[in-house]
Design an enzyme around this catalytic site. Sequence first.
Site, PDB file in Angstrom:
ATOM      1  N   ASP A 113      55.618  42.113  99.026  1.00 38.51           N
ATOM      2  CA  ASP A 113      55.318  40.702  99.307  1.00 38.51           C
ATOM      3  C   ASP A 113      54.023  40.503 100.108  1.00 38.51           C
ATOM      4  O   ASP A 113      53.492  39.398 100.139  1.00 38.51           O
ATOM      5  CB  ASP A 113      56.471  40.059 100.089  1.00 38.51           C
ATOM      6  CG  ASP A 113      57.778  40.081  99.326  1.00 38.51           C
ATOM      7  OD1 ASP A 113      57.741  40.218  98.092  1.00 38.51           O
ATOM      8  OD2 ASP A 113      58.839  39.972  99.959  1.00 38.51           O
ATOM      9  N   ARG A 123      59.554  35.624  98.339  1.00 37.40           N
ATOM     10  CA  ARG A 123      60.614  34.755  98.839  1.00 37.40           C
ATOM     11  C   ARG A 123      60.036  33.664  99.744  1.00 37.40           C
ATOM     12  O   ARG A 123      60.314  32.501  99.574  1.00 37.40           O
ATOM     13  CB  ARG A 123      61.551  35.645  99.654  1.00 37.40           C
ATOM     14  CG  ARG A 123      62.846  35.089  99.914  1.00 37.40           C
ATOM     15  CD  ARG A 123      63.876  36.094 100.338  1.00 37.40           C
ATOM     16  NE  ARG A 123      63.413  37.345 100.899  1.00 37.40           N
ATOM     17  CZ  ARG A 123      64.153  38.434 100.914  1.00 37.40           C
ATOM     18  NH1 ARG A 123      65.334  38.442 100.362  1.00 37.40           N
ATOM     19  NH2 ARG A 123      63.710  39.535 101.481  1.00 37.40           N
ATOM     20  N   MET A 130      58.008  37.848  92.256  1.00 38.00           N
ATOM     21  CA  MET A 130      58.696  37.909  93.548  1.00 38.00           C
ATOM     22  C   MET A 130      57.858  37.225  94.628  1.00 38.00           C
ATOM     23  O   MET A 130      56.660  37.002  94.448  1.00 38.00           O
ATOM     24  CB  MET A 130      59.046  39.342  93.900  1.00 38.00           C
ATOM     25  CG  MET A 130      60.275  39.819  93.157  1.00 38.00           C
ATOM     26  SD  MET A 130      60.800  41.456  93.689  1.00 38.00           S
ATOM     27  CE  MET A 130      62.439  41.517  92.944  1.00 38.00           C
ATOM     28  N   GLU A 168      59.229  33.217  93.253  1.00 39.24           N
ATOM     29  CA  GLU A 168      60.678  32.928  93.242  1.00 39.24           C
ATOM     30  C   GLU A 168      61.091  31.953  94.339  1.00 39.24           C
ATOM     31  O   GLU A 168      62.068  31.218  94.192  1.00 39.24           O
ATOM     32  CB  GLU A 168      61.470  34.237  93.375  1.00 39.24           C
ATOM     33  CG  GLU A 168      61.158  34.958  94.673  1.00 39.24           C
ATOM     34  CD  GLU A 168      61.828  36.296  94.837  1.00 39.24           C
ATOM     35  OE1 GLU A 168      62.782  36.597  94.120  1.00 39.24           O
ATOM     36  OE2 GLU A 168      61.379  37.049  95.721  1.00 39.24           O
ATOM     37  N   HIS A 213      62.672  43.001  89.278  1.00 40.90           N
ATOM     38  CA  HIS A 213      62.465  44.305  89.909  1.00 40.90           C
ATOM     39  C   HIS A 213      61.489  45.203  89.164  1.00 40.90           C
ATOM     40  O   HIS A 213      61.126  46.265  89.679  1.00 40.90           O
ATOM     41  CB  HIS A 213      63.817  44.995  90.115  1.00 40.90           C
ATOM     42  CG  HIS A 213      64.647  44.264  91.128  1.00 40.90           C
ATOM     43  ND1 HIS A 213      65.402  43.163  90.799  1.00 40.90           N
ATOM     44  CD2 HIS A 213      64.778  44.428  92.465  1.00 40.90           C
ATOM     45  CE1 HIS A 213      65.986  42.695  91.889  1.00 40.90           C
ATOM     46  NE2 HIS A 213      65.629  43.444  92.910  1.00 40.90           N
TER      47      HIS A 213
HETATM   48  O1  F6P Z   1      61.122  41.896 100.053  1.00 40.44           O
HETATM   49  C1  F6P Z   1      60.838  42.455  98.830  1.00 40.44           C
HETATM   50  C2  F6P Z   1      61.542  41.737  97.707  1.00 40.44           C
HETATM   51  O2  F6P Z   1      61.193  42.362  96.514  1.00 40.44           O
HETATM   52  C3  F6P Z   1      61.296  40.223  97.635  1.00 40.44           C
HETATM   53  O3  F6P Z   1      60.108  39.880  96.993  1.00 40.44           O
HETATM   54  C4  F6P Z   1      62.522  39.756  96.891  1.00 40.44           C
HETATM   55  O4  F6P Z   1      62.830  38.435  97.207  1.00 40.44           O
HETATM   56  C5  F6P Z   1      63.583  40.660  97.381  1.00 40.44           C
HETATM   57  O5  F6P Z   1      62.953  41.831  97.842  1.00 40.44           O
HETATM   58  C6  F6P Z   1      64.628  41.013  96.345  1.00 40.44           C
HETATM   59  O6  F6P Z   1      65.615  41.735  96.973  1.00 40.44           O
HETATM   60  P1  F6P Z   1      66.756  42.578  96.222  1.00 40.44           P
HETATM   61  O7  F6P Z   1      66.124  43.841  95.729  1.00 40.44           O
HETATM   62  O8  F6P Z   1      67.752  42.827  97.289  1.00 40.44           O
HETATM   63  O9  F6P Z   1      67.238  41.743  95.097  1.00 40.44           O
END
Ligand code: F6P
Length: 341
Positions: free
Chosen positions: A127, A171, A169, A221, A271
């Site tokens: 991020d 958040r 991604m 997101e 992911h």
């Molecule tokens: O903090 C890294 C991150 O990839 C964010 O961009 C995303 O919101 C979050 O982790 C997703 O988390 P998880 O892998 O727990 O779904």
Amino acid sequence: MKIGVLTGGGDCPGLNAVIRAIVRKGMDVYGHSFVGFRDGWRGPMENATVPLGIDAVRGILPRGGTILGSSRTNPYKSDDGVARIRDTLAGLGVDALIAIGGEDTLGVAARLHAEGIPVVGVPKTIDNDLSATDYTFGFDTAVNIAMEAIDRLHTTAESHHRVLIVEVMGRHAGWIALHSGMAAGANVILIPERPFDIDKVCAFVEHRFASHYAPIIVVAEGAAPVAGSLVVKEGELDAFGHVRLQGIASVLETEIRGRTGRESRATVLGHVQRGGTPTAFDRWLATRFGLHAVDAVHEGASGTMMALHGTRIEQVPLAEATRELKLVPEELYAEAEVFFG
Ligand code: F6P
């Protein structure tokens, strides 16, 4: 010294490069020994370890993921979490920890340091939202993955005269959306820092079709509409209280189709952005963070985090590093806006 190493939070490309650099310099230059803790803070809480010597780190520089495993375990969520960590470290004879993580993992590291547990931090997150460092490793790889995906979506969008919406991604911060969107020529970029107006988004869509191209919208997101203008579902919370997001692209798909009558499709990269081999930049940065982290432990600089300032790696206090998130400033977003529509 005996040094414990752990990787916490969401994984990202470059974690293995940090681990390799720590172990190589720590053993070859200083003669220290290492123990790996499995799955972030779960490892020292549950005495879950993995041997960590030169053999364990051979060949891992280009590998994504983390050989130590990761989790979002929060020791402060259980009454005896910190006591269990102390017991594990004492039992194994570990003198100091190197915690590799983002805001949550490093937030725990800062609190443990304040409670007298020697710990040094290495910042990681795709991020790129940690304020004390210019860049975190993993970000460049994620941006390149997203850019390539957007390049590909352009061609299929043109063929079908469709609106293609790409959810990346991010958040709380829109760095991935901003960089990948600018690099790949997105027509609209929506980020959490700037609530969006759906009417304006639809106007950009129509303008793009009017110039005989198909629009690509890149949306972080965590992006949200101006309060009260659209309904977006909330997800469940993780151990650090973050909402699990996913769905803004599909909200946009429905709204844009409904308001403009244009065929729309959402793609959620998810992911994919965190997987696979790191870019050269991320391997370089991760390796340098690892080298400097082991220096910091050797010097007894507990409570510090490695930070990139320009081309220099410097130590900053962990508490300061985790105090606030680095968000996309107005002026950078304004640069991207020149290309909207
Ligand atoms: O903090 C890294 C991150 O990839 C964010 O961009 C995303 O919101 C979050 O982790 C997703 O988390 P998880 O892998 O727990 O779904």
